[in-house]
Design a protein around this motif. Structure first.
Motif, PDB file in Angstrom:
ATOM      1  N   ASP A  22      43.938  27.594  42.955  1.00  0.00           N
ATOM      2  CA  ASP A  22      44.574  28.867  43.023  1.00  0.00           C
ATOM      3  C   ASP A  22      43.423  30.026  42.827  1.00  0.00           C
ATOM      4  N   ALA A  23      42.498  29.719  41.969  1.00  0.00           N
ATOM      5  CA  ALA A  23      41.256  30.448  41.807  1.00  0.00           C
ATOM      6  C   ALA A  23      40.540  30.574  43.098  1.00  0.00           C
ATOM      7  N   ALA A  24      40.268  29.543  43.793  1.00  0.00           N
ATOM      8  CA  ALA A  24      39.636  29.432  45.096  1.00  0.00           C
ATOM      9  C   ALA A  24      40.431  29.987  46.180  1.00  0.00           C
ATOM     10  N   ALA A  25      41.634  29.936  46.124  1.00  0.00           N
ATOM     11  CA  ALA A  25      42.464  30.881  47.141  1.00  0.00           C
ATOM     12  C   ALA A  25      42.611  32.321  46.900  1.00  0.00           C
ATOM     13  N   GLU A  26      42.649  32.770  45.806  1.00  0.00           N
ATOM     14  CA  GLU A  26      42.380  34.061  45.468  1.00  0.00           C
ATOM     15  C   GLU A  26      41.193  34.864  45.944  1.00  0.00           C
ATOM     16  N   LEU A  27      40.079  34.023  45.615  1.00  0.00           N
ATOM     17  CA  LEU A  27      38.589  34.316  46.239  1.00  0.00           C
ATOM     18  C   LEU A  27      38.805  34.303  47.924  1.00  0.00           C
ATOM     19  N   GLU A  28      39.130  33.162  48.390  1.00  0.00           N
ATOM     20  CA  GLU A  28      39.362  33.202  49.686  1.00  0.00           C
ATOM     21  C   GLU A  28      40.031  34.326  50.560  1.00  0.00           C
ATOM     22  N   ASP A  29      41.145  34.718  49.828  1.00  0.00           N
ATOM     23  CA  ASP A  29      41.969  35.951  50.150  1.00  0.00           C
ATOM     24  C   ASP A  29      41.015  37.143  50.185  1.00  0.00           C
ATOM     25  N   ALA A  30      40.646  37.586  49.000  1.00  0.00           N
ATOM     26  CA  ALA A  30      39.796  38.700  48.823  1.00  0.00           C
ATOM     27  C   ALA A  30      38.733  38.747  49.921  1.00  0.00           C
ATOM     28  N   LEU A  31      37.864  37.814  49.977  1.00  0.00           N
ATOM     29  CA  LEU A  31      36.896  37.810  51.013  1.00  0.00           C
ATOM     30  C   LEU A  31      37.559  37.960  52.375  1.00  0.00           C
ATOM     31  N   ARG A  32      38.389  37.431  52.828  1.00  0.00           N
ATOM     32  CA  ARG A  32      38.934  37.547  54.101  1.00  0.00           C
ATOM     33  C   ARG A  32      39.513  39.075  54.309  1.00  0.00           C
ATOM     34  N   ARG A  33      39.743  39.808  53.155  1.00  0.00           N
ATOM     35  CA  ARG A  33      40.333  41.171  53.120  1.00  0.00           C
ATOM     36  C   ARG A  33      39.122  42.283  53.127  1.00  0.00           C
ATOM     37  N   GLY A  37      37.704  42.679  50.295  1.00  0.00           N
ATOM     38  CA  GLY A  37      37.652  43.380  49.064  1.00  0.00           C
ATOM     39  C   GLY A  37      36.477  42.830  47.901  1.00  0.00           C
ATOM     40  N   ASP A  38      36.366  43.510  46.928  1.00  0.00           N
ATOM     41  CA  ASP A  38      35.384  43.136  45.896  1.00  0.00           C
ATOM     42  C   ASP A  38      35.719  41.819  45.389  1.00  0.00           C
ATOM     43  N   ALA A  39      34.903  40.923  45.245  1.00  0.00           N
ATOM     44  CA  ALA A  39      35.331  39.510  44.688  1.00  0.00           C
ATOM     45  C   ALA A  39      34.415  38.965  43.760  1.00  0.00           C
ATOM     46  N   ALA A  40      33.802  39.885  43.085  1.00  0.00           N
ATOM     47  CA  ALA A  40      32.901  39.288  41.866  1.00  0.00           C
ATOM     48  C   ALA A  40      33.734  38.787  40.777  1.00  0.00           C
ATOM     49  N   ASP A  41      34.599  39.639  40.412  1.00  0.00           N
ATOM     50  CA  ASP A  41      35.562  38.962  39.196  1.00  0.00           C
ATOM     51  C   ASP A  41      36.329  37.717  39.423  1.00  0.00           C
ATOM     52  N   LEU A  42      36.658  37.582  40.883  1.00  0.00           N
ATOM     53  CA  LEU A  42      37.506  36.530  41.343  1.00  0.00           C
ATOM     54  C   LEU A  42      36.334  35.147  41.222  1.00  0.00           C
ATOM     55  N   LEU A  43      35.241  35.485  41.832  1.00  0.00           N
ATOM     56  CA  LEU A  43      34.135  34.520  41.597  1.00  0.00           C
ATOM     57  C   LEU A  43      33.949  33.880  40.205  1.00  0.00           C
ATOM     58  N   ALA A  44      34.031  34.821  39.387  1.00  0.00           N
ATOM     59  CA  ALA A  44      33.838  34.432  37.872  1.00  0.00           C
ATOM     60  C   ALA A  44      34.847  33.828  37.527  1.00  0.00           C
ATOM     61  N   MET A  45      36.196  34.140  37.714  1.00  0.00           N
ATOM     62  CA  MET A  45      37.284  33.155  37.379  1.00  0.00           C
ATOM     63  C   MET A  45      37.428  31.794  37.834  1.00  0.00           C
TER      64      MET A  45
END
Length: 113
Positions: free
Chosen positions: A74-85, A87-95
């Motif tokens: 789930d965390a990887a999916a959120e990061l992937e989605d943010a990167l494809r959009r 968007g800022d993904a630093a917090d998602l990478l930390a998660m």
């Protein structure tokens, strides 16, 4: 009545892992060992924000789902989605990093059994 947590309190769904490996304990150990190493490597690589970061997150998502590490997936999916959009993904990478750490601890415990 309280709702169930969105993220399970376990890092590896052992029943799912058993189904995916057809109950073969040696295969379980092999895929857990490979996943642990791959996940650590991918998170380290992602921290350098390579051009293919979304694809790397996608790879980690699939590997995590295969072994039952659903919080990592789930965390990887959120990061992937943010990167494809874009968007800022630093917090998602930390998660994602925290989810991978949690899964790797659980994998270590499973491998010690």
């Amino acid at each position: 009545m309280a709702s169930p947590p969105l993220v399970p309190d376990f890092a590896i769904d052992e029943a799912h892992l058993r189904r995916m490996t057809l109950g073969d304990r040696a295969l379980e150990r092999e895929v857990l060992t490979m996943f642990s190493a791959q996940a650590a490597s991918l998170v380290a690589l992602l921290s350098s924000w390579p051009a293919d970061a979304a694809a790397l997150a996608h790879t980690l998502k699939g590997s995590a789902r295969a072994i039952g590490a659903f919080a990592v997936a789930d965390a990887a999916a959120e990061l992937e989605d943010a990167l494809r959009r874009g968007g800022d993904a630093a917090d998602l990478l930390a998660m994602l990093d925290a989810a991978v750490d949690h899964a790797r601890v659980a994998i270590g415990d499973l491998l010690e059994r």
